[in-house]
Design an enzyme around this catalytic site. Sequence first.
Site, PDB file in Angstrom:
ATOM      1  N   TYR A  22       0.790  -1.229   0.000  1.00 15.25           N
ATOM      2  CA  TYR A  22       0.000   0.000   0.000  1.00 15.25           C
ATOM      3  C   TYR A  22       0.824   1.281   0.000  1.00 15.25           C
ATOM      4  O   TYR A  22       0.264   2.373  -0.109  1.00 15.25           O
ATOM      5  CB  TYR A  22      -0.953   0.012   1.205  1.00 15.25           C
ATOM      6  N   HIS A  99      -8.839  -0.042  -6.020  1.00 18.21           N
ATOM      7  CA  HIS A  99      -7.930  -0.760  -5.127  1.00 18.21           C
ATOM      8  C   HIS A  99      -6.525  -0.287  -5.459  1.00 18.21           C
ATOM      9  O   HIS A  99      -6.174  -0.155  -6.634  1.00 18.21           O
ATOM     10  CB  HIS A  99      -8.029  -2.276  -5.331  1.00 18.21           C
ATOM     11  N   SER A 101      -3.761  -1.932  -4.786  1.00 15.08           N
ATOM     12  CA  SER A 101      -2.969  -3.075  -5.267  1.00 15.08           C
ATOM     13  C   SER A 101      -3.734  -3.789  -6.379  1.00 15.08           C
ATOM     14  O   SER A 101      -4.944  -3.597  -6.554  1.00 15.08           O
ATOM     15  CB  SER A 101      -2.690  -4.041  -4.119  1.00 15.08           C
TER      16      SER A 101
END
Length: 140
Positions: A22, A99, A101
Site C-alpha cells: 500500500y 484498489h 494493489s
Amino acid sequence: MKLLVINGVNLNLTGRREQGVYGAETLEEINDYLKEYAESRGAQVTFFQSNLEGEICTALQKADGMYEGIVLNAGAFTHYSYAIRDAIASIGVPVVEVHMSNVHARESFREKSVLTGVCKGEILGFGKNSYRLALESFLI
C-alpha cells in the site's frame, strides 16, 4: 462537480500497514494529493473513511443527489459485503471501485468482488493513482 471518496475497513492504517503493498503515504497524505488534483480540475472532493460496514452504507445512501460521482475503496468489504453492494445498487450516483494493489495478483480470496457488478467501473493496481484515475473518469 462534487465527488465523494469513500475508504473502508483498515484503510485508515495506510502508510503503516503492509507498506510493500500500500505504500508509505498515509491516507491523509493521499487525500491531500487527491484534493489538490480535483481542485486543479475544477472539482470539489469530500472524503469519508469508516471501518464499519453500516456507516459506509449510510454514506452511500446520503450521497444520492449530493454528488455526481463516488470513488469507493471498500477494502476487505469488497469481497463479501452484499450490504454495500445493495447500497450502491440503490442509489443514482455512479460509483467507481478502486484498489491500490492489483487484487488479482494477491491471495485468491481477493480476486472476487461482489461490488463490481453494480459499479460504473473498476481501477486497480496503481497505488494512490488508482484514486486519481477514478476521479479522472468523472472529469473527462
